[in-house]
Motif scaffolding. Structure first.
Motif, PDB file in Angstrom:
ATOM      1  N   UNK A 199       0.832  -1.195   0.000  1.00 16.90           N
ATOM      2  CA  UNK A 199       0.000   0.000   0.000  1.00 16.90           C
ATOM      3  C   UNK A 199       0.868   1.248   0.000  1.00 16.90           C
ATOM      4  N   UNK A 200       0.741   2.012  -1.072  1.00 18.78           N
ATOM      5  CA  UNK A 200       1.334   3.347  -1.175  1.00 18.78           C
ATOM      6  C   UNK A 200       0.221   4.258  -1.672  1.00 18.78           C
ATOM      7  N   UNK A 201       0.457   5.553  -1.683  1.00 25.75           N
ATOM      8  CA  UNK A 201      -0.574   6.469  -2.156  1.00 25.75           C
ATOM      9  C   UNK A 201      -1.006   6.107  -3.570  1.00 25.75           C
ATOM     10  N   UNK A 202      -2.305   5.953  -3.758  1.00 25.91           N
ATOM     11  CA  UNK A 202      -2.929   5.674  -5.049  1.00 25.91           C
ATOM     12  C   UNK A 202      -2.671   4.262  -5.556  1.00 25.91           C
ATOM     13  N   UNK A 231      -5.182 -18.226  -6.655  1.00 25.07           N
ATOM     14  CA  UNK A 231      -4.812 -16.954  -6.036  1.00 25.07           C
ATOM     15  C   UNK A 231      -5.129 -15.816  -7.003  1.00 25.07           C
ATOM     16  N   UNK A 232      -5.417 -14.654  -6.448  1.00 25.00           N
ATOM     17  CA  UNK A 232      -5.712 -13.474  -7.252  1.00 25.00           C
ATOM     18  C   UNK A 232      -5.195 -12.242  -6.533  1.00 25.00           C
ATOM     19  N   UNK A 233      -4.893 -11.194  -7.302  1.00 25.65           N
ATOM     20  CA  UNK A 233      -4.440  -9.921  -6.750  1.00 25.65           C
ATOM     21  C   UNK A 233      -5.401  -8.836  -7.205  1.00 25.65           C
ATOM     22  N   UNK A 234      -5.865  -8.025  -6.249  1.00 26.08           N
ATOM     23  CA  UNK A 234      -6.747  -6.896  -6.522  1.00 26.08           C
ATOM     24  C   UNK A 234      -5.981  -5.602  -6.326  1.00 26.08           C
ATOM     25  N   UNK A 235      -6.402  -4.571  -7.052  1.00 28.05           N
ATOM     26  CA  UNK A 235      -5.752  -3.264  -6.938  1.00 28.05           C
ATOM     27  C   UNK A 235      -6.796  -2.204  -6.608  1.00 28.05           C
ATOM     28  N   UNK A 236      -6.480  -1.367  -5.610  1.00 36.66           N
ATOM     29  CA  UNK A 236      -7.340  -0.250  -5.208  1.00 36.66           C
ATOM     30  C   UNK A 236      -6.613   1.044  -5.540  1.00 36.66           C
ATOM     31  N   UNK A 237      -7.291   1.912  -6.248  1.00 32.35           N
ATOM     32  CA  UNK A 237      -6.727   3.211  -6.623  1.00 32.35           C
ATOM     33  C   UNK A 237      -7.433   4.332  -5.856  1.00 32.35           C
ATOM     34  N   UNK A 266       8.124  -0.695  -3.063  1.00 34.07           N
ATOM     35  CA  UNK A 266       7.883   0.683  -2.598  1.00 34.07           C
ATOM     36  C   UNK A 266       7.138   0.679  -1.273  1.00 34.07           C
ATOM     37  N   UNK A 267       6.164  -0.205  -1.160  1.00 37.83           N
ATOM     38  CA  UNK A 267       5.394  -0.304   0.072  1.00 37.83           C
ATOM     39  C   UNK A 267       6.278  -0.765   1.223  1.00 37.83           C
ATOM     40  N   UNK A 268       7.116  -1.781   0.973  1.00 33.41           N
ATOM     41  CA  UNK A 268       8.005  -2.290   2.022  1.00 33.41           C
ATOM     42  C   UNK A 268       8.959  -1.203   2.502  1.00 33.41           C
ATOM     43  N   UNK A 269       9.501  -0.427   1.553  1.00 32.31           N
ATOM     44  CA  UNK A 269      10.421   0.653   1.912  1.00 32.31           C
ATOM     45  C   UNK A 269       9.706   1.712   2.750  1.00 32.31           C
ATOM     46  N   UNK A 270       8.482   2.024   2.373  1.00 37.58           N
ATOM     47  CA  UNK A 270       7.706   3.037   3.108  1.00 37.58           C
ATOM     48  C   UNK A 270       7.444   2.581   4.542  1.00 37.58           C
ATOM     49  N   UNK A 271       6.993   1.353   4.716  1.00 42.98           N
ATOM     50  CA  UNK A 271       6.660   0.886   6.051  1.00 42.98           C
ATOM     51  C   UNK A 271       7.904   0.657   6.898  1.00 42.98           C
ATOM     52  N   UNK A 272       8.991   0.284   6.268  1.00 50.67           N
ATOM     53  CA  UNK A 272      10.242   0.138   7.012  1.00 50.67           C
ATOM     54  C   UNK A 272      10.700   1.494   7.538  1.00 50.67           C
ATOM     55  N   UNK A 273      10.502   2.530   6.750  1.00 46.01           N
ATOM     56  CA  UNK A 273      10.890   3.882   7.166  1.00 46.01           C
ATOM     57  C   UNK A 273      10.018   4.346   8.331  1.00 46.01           C
ATOM     58  N   UNK A 295      -4.216   8.123   7.662  1.00 45.18           N
ATOM     59  CA  UNK A 295      -4.794   6.869   8.097  1.00 45.18           C
ATOM     60  C   UNK A 295      -6.188   6.635   7.517  1.00 45.18           C
ATOM     61  N   UNK A 296      -6.753   7.625   6.850  1.00 44.84           N
ATOM     62  CA  UNK A 296      -8.128   7.511   6.372  1.00 44.84           C
ATOM     63  C   UNK A 296      -8.167   7.493   4.858  1.00 44.84           C
ATOM     64  N   UNK A 297      -8.798   6.489   4.249  1.00 44.62           N
ATOM     65  CA  UNK A 297      -8.917   6.473   2.791  1.00 44.62           C
ATOM     66  C   UNK A 297      -9.645   7.706   2.297  1.00 44.62           C
ATOM     67  N   UNK A 298      -9.211   8.237   1.167  1.00 42.36           N
ATOM     68  CA  UNK A 298      -9.866   9.410   0.602  1.00 42.36           C
ATOM     69  C   UNK A 298     -10.792   8.976  -0.522  1.00 42.36           C
ATOM     70  N   UNK A 299     -12.030   9.416  -0.423  1.00 37.75           N
ATOM     71  CA  UNK A 299     -13.025   9.106  -1.444  1.00 37.75           C
ATOM     72  C   UNK A 299     -13.939  10.317  -1.599  1.00 37.75           C
ATOM     73  N   UNK A 300     -14.420  10.536  -2.804  1.00 32.23           N
ATOM     74  CA  UNK A 300     -15.423  11.569  -3.001  1.00 32.23           C
ATOM     75  C   UNK A 300     -16.722  11.149  -2.317  1.00 32.23           C
ATOM     76  N   UNK A 301     -17.041   9.873  -2.393  1.00 32.36           N
ATOM     77  CA  UNK A 301     -18.212   9.309  -1.736  1.00 32.36           C
ATOM     78  C   UNK A 301     -18.006   7.828  -1.570  1.00 32.36           C
ATOM     79  N   UNK A 302     -18.702   7.246  -0.616  1.00 28.18           N
ATOM     80  CA  UNK A 302     -18.619   5.807  -0.410  1.00 28.18           C
ATOM     81  C   UNK A 302     -19.318   5.093  -1.543  1.00 28.18           C
TER      82      UNK A 302
END
Length: 314
Positions: free
Chosen positions: A87-90, A145-151, A274-281, A301-308
């Motif tokens: 998890x990184x921004x976007x 197994x499957x991988x999902x992506x959230x933007x 990138x996520x591992x580096x961010x969380x390690x920092x 800490x809060x996801x940003x959304x225009x609406x749920x």
């Protein structure tokens, strides 16, 4: 001779929930989340709650890498578990079982207060649970197994660590921890012994994949949930159970080899790195920084959304 295993999938469907009398899994926006934490008691350093006050579940060491990254996955009439692995921004990646997202319709990842570390805040802002849309970016039916992506969401604060060890290095009789959301309502973990690592063809597949066979059988709704070592590293994904020995069913988990394979084939390792580096920092901030600069600010800490997004309907 190749071995084919008939797997019993463990996703949730509304009819199953009704039969089990597990209660509704689509709470109203103002209601408390359906997920209830159920885990082995842990020692808490905080004083016990006074009589008349709500008793909160203690946060045990390791929860930040196992419980907190565990989410609910919904698609059509199906529901299962998932694990945030980057998890990184976007850009957030969620690992689950392929059969959980096999139905038609939009895919939703359901976030609860515990995913953000807000379960102790009775008045956490926003609507909970929060459902964010996700895209299927990679699926391996042979390994299930499957991988999902959230933007369009800021980085989540808790991510599971993937094991980098060769699967063959995980000895039989290892004690592993399964985390998932049973019956769509109970976030829980249990320990189980690794019986063996076996390669076989799953259901209708014609390709061998390695799987972890566990002594304990998972419950419905745990499909897609993570399997962790004692050090909190993810080594498998729950895909179901099968009769491995005549008259005896065992748990079946896709292995870390299959997880690394799907991430590599879909060029997702850069996001994981990138996520591992961010969380390690965040875990090891520079000692020369002021104390207030070491903590992530609350908006992150809060996801940003225009609406749920609208909840998935049966």
């Amino acid at each position: 001779m190749r071995t084919t295993i008939a797997l019993a999938f463990l996703l949730i469907a509304p009819a199953f929930l009704h039969a089990q009398d597990a209660g509704p899994t689509e709470p109203s926006p103002a209601a408390e989340p359906a997920v209830r934490i159920r885990r082995a008691p842990a020692t808490s350093l905080k004083p016990a709650a006074k009589a008349g006050k709500r008793q909160l579940d203690p946060v045990a060491p390791g929860d930040d890498g196992t419980f907190r990254p565990t989410v609910i996955i919904r698609r059509g009439t199906s529901q299962g578990s998932g694990t945030v692995v980057a998890s990184v921004d976007d850009d957030t990646l969620v690992l689950t079982a392929a059969h959980v997202v096999r139905s038609e319709g939009p895919i939703l990842v359901e976030l609860h207060r515990y995913n953000l570390g807000l379960e102790r805040r009775m008045n956490a802002p926003g609507r909970w649970p929060r459902r964010v849309p996700a895209q299927l970016v990679g699926s391996d039916a042979s390994a299930d197994v499957a991988v999902l992506r959230v933007r369009q969401m800021v980085a989540l604060p808790y991510v599971a660590k993937l094991s980098e060890d060769d699967q063959d290095a995980l000895p039989d009789d290892s004690i592993l921890t399964s985390v998932g959301i049973d019956l769509g309502a109970k976030l829980s973990s249990w320990k189980t012994e690794l019986v063996e690592t076996a390669s076989f063809q799953l259901n209708e597949s014609d390709v061998d994949r390695p799987f972890l066979i566990t002594d304990k059988i998972p419950e419905h709704g745990r499909s897609g949930g993570g399997l962790f070592t004692g050090q909190g590293r993810l080594v498998g994904v729950c895909v179901g159970h099968a009769e491995m020995i005549q008259g005896r069913r065992m748990g079946v988990f896709a292995s870390i080899d299959s997880i690394h394979r799907i991430l590599r084939e879909h060029d997702l390792n850069a996001v994981v790195d990138r996520s591992s580096a961010r969380h390690e920092k965040l875990r090891h901030p520079r000692p020369d920084l002021p104390r207030q600069a070491r903590r992530p600010s609350s908006p992150s800490l809060t996801p940003t959304e225009a609406s749920d997004p609208a909840p998935a309907r049966p």
